[in-house]
Design an enzyme around this catalytic site. Structure first.
Site, PDB file in Angstrom:
ATOM      1  CG  HIS A  72     -15.996 -27.420   8.461  1.00 18.53           C
ATOM      2  ND1 HIS A  72     -15.411 -26.264   8.919  1.00 18.53           N
ATOM      3  CD2 HIS A  72     -15.828 -27.417   7.107  1.00 18.53           C
ATOM      4  CE1 HIS A  72     -14.895 -25.587   7.892  1.00 18.53           C
ATOM      5  NE2 HIS A  72     -15.149 -26.268   6.775  1.00 18.53           N
ATOM      6  CE1 TYR A 200     -14.513 -22.754  16.441  1.00 21.39           C
ATOM      7  CE2 TYR A 200     -14.969 -20.741  17.667  1.00 21.39           C
ATOM      8  CZ  TYR A 200     -15.388 -21.765  16.845  1.00 21.39           C
ATOM      9  OH  TYR A 200     -16.697 -21.799  16.420  1.00 21.39           O
ATOM     10  N   PRO A 292     -20.899 -15.140  20.243  1.00 24.12           N
ATOM     11  CG  PRO A 292     -20.081 -13.778  18.553  1.00 24.12           C
ATOM     12  CD  PRO A 292     -20.636 -13.740  19.920  1.00 24.12           C
ATOM     13  CE  LYS A 296     -23.702 -24.853  20.043  1.00 23.72           C
ATOM     14  NZ  LYS A 296     -23.628 -25.375  18.688  1.00 23.72           N
ATOM     15  CE1 TYR A 384     -18.676 -25.971  15.600  1.00 27.45           C
ATOM     16  CE2 TYR A 384     -17.936 -24.578  17.409  1.00 27.45           C
ATOM     17  CZ  TYR A 384     -18.135 -24.792  16.052  1.00 27.45           C
ATOM     18  OH  TYR A 384     -17.788 -23.800  15.152  1.00 27.45           O
TER      19      TYR A 384
END
Ligand code: FAS
Ligand code: PHB
Length: 389
Positions: A72, A200, A292, A296, A384
């Site tokens: 991704h 998200y 979560p 990480k 990220y």
């Protein structure tokens, strides 16, 4: 029994460390409280940083991951019906890998067993002795029989509820914790993902996340009350609520199906310092927990393993203890940055019961700033995909 490194915990941390050390000729024994099937039955992380992927390659267990994973280059963030993308590749030159923790753990178990790795399942009464001496040892029971392993070092990879952290005396340990007033209700379904990247979603009804494992297996989460139990949510209730929290286009495209796993995870930020006491080293969830939201948890376990692996190889090959002496300092420096990022993303995207109208305006402004500012997007992307080890 004698070994060089006794590893407590047969989750991804313990197995990855065992496999890496084995390939350097360093002997380990892994003690796991549950069975292999039980460990593999836990549905957890889905996103791997490049650092984790490189460790899996170094451990010689990346073949199936390289074949089956998704790459991704970015993610979608939505708020109400608004949405925008964060392009990791554009900002950092790198991507993330989508490959479930279950598959990581399966690959590690297969590799350990193929190499004759010593893994003892169903252990009970595990105790670490003499961690602050030159001759530590671990006692445990299996099938009611008492056992002892004499070792040079102990790696505490036994997760948040394990015994390793508790072995460090309270007057040595400093613990930092933040509990969040909600949980994540997660569903695994044999349905095609709703989007080719993760979504998200922040909505007035709460957070939602659309994730995946492969083209036929999707993973969804919605923020839920801590008083909820999975049984309170029928599949239909879950799908209806998820649809209310994601953009209309995604809600329209969502393919639903029976849940094959449904669970609730509480959200917590937690760090214990130091991560070393004598010859005991804490790794992964045994030492720290993140909400979560930033993906990480597993990835901070990986950087712990990276530092400890190199430190142990150094001391066994040269006698130089510099690597293990700096383990806690180096691991914590990276962990606290991951804690910050996970805390920041959680505050950005979730609804908190005590938010005032002003707080909601601040949250909205933070999302709008992320949407409109390249530096903000670059900072998010760098965190990220994973900060350097
Ligand atoms: P683990 O907890 O995975 O493994 C520890 C092992 O030690 C377990 O197998 C346990 O049975 C064993 N053990 C415990 N006590 C023992 C004892 N006394 N003796 C012997 N063995 C013992 N991270 C993400 O990035 N994304 C997510 O979506 C996500 N979801 C999660 C959901 C839940 C419910 C939980 C608990 C965690 C989640 N995480 C997530 C974080 C998770 O992926 C962890 O970071 C990851 O499992 C860390 O791996 P380990 O450090 O190996 O710890
Ligand atoms: C998952 O796929 O389980 C997942 C992905 C990203 C997260 C958390 C969980 O931030």
């Amino acid at each position: 029994m004698k070994t060089q490194v006794a590893i407590i915990g047969g989750g991804p941390s313990g197995l990855l460390l065992s496999q890496l050390l084995h390939r350097k000729g360093i002997d380990t024994v892994v003690l796991e409280r549950k069975t292999r099937d039980y460990v593999l039955g836990r549905i957890r992380a889905g996103i791997l940083e490049v650092g984790f992927v490189n460790l899996m390659r170094e451990a010689g267990v990346a073949e199936r991951m390289d074949r089956e994973c998704f790459i991704h280059d970015g993610t979608v963030i939505s708020y109400g019906d608004e949405q925008f993308g964060i392009n990791f590749k554009e900002h950092t030159g790198t991507s993330v890998v989508v490959y479930g923790q279950t598959e990581v753990t399966r690959d590690l178990y297969d590799a350990r067993e193929k190499m004759g790795g010593q893994i003892v399942f169903n252990v009970d009464q595990v105790e670490i002795h003499g961690a602050d001496s030159d001759k530590p040892y671990v006692t445990y029971q299996v099938d009611g029989t008492a056992q002892r392993i004499d070792c040079d070092y102990v790696a505490g990879c036994d997760g948040f509820h394990g015994v390793s952290r508790q072995t460090i005396p309270l007057d040595v340990r400093r613990e930092y914790e933040k509990l969040y007033p909600f949980g994540w209700l997660g569903v695994l379904s044999e349905t095609p993902p709703v989007h080719h990247e993760l979504i998200y979603a922040s909505s007035e009804r709460g957070f939602a996340l659309c994730s995946m494992r492969n083209d036929h297996l999707s993973r969804y989460y919605i923020q839920c009350s801590l008083s909820d139990a999975p049984g309170d949510w029928s599949d239909q209730m879950f799908w209806d609520e998820l649809r209310r929290r994601i953009p209309a286009e995604a809600a329209e495209a969502l393919v639903t199906g029976p849940s094959i796993e449904k669970s609730i995870a509480p959200l917590r930020s937690f760090v214990t310092e130091p991560m070393r006491w004598g010859r005991l080293f804490l790794c992964g969830d045994a030492a720290h927990i993140v909400p979560p939201t930033g993906a990480k948890g597993l990835n901070t376990a990986a950087s712990d393993i990276h530092y400890l692996y190199h430190g142990l190889v150094q001391v066994f090959e040269t006698g130089d203890t510099e690597g293990i002496d700096r383990y806690s300092e180096k691991a914590l420096a990276r962990i606290w940055k991951a804690e910050r990022f996970s805390w920041w993303m959680t505050n950005l995207l979730h609804r908190f019961p005590d938010q005032s109208p002003f707080d909601l305006k601040m949250q909205r402004a933070e999302i709008e700033f992320l949407r409109s500012n390249r530096a903000a997007q670059s900072a998010m992307a760098q965190n990220y995909v994973g900060l350097p080890y």
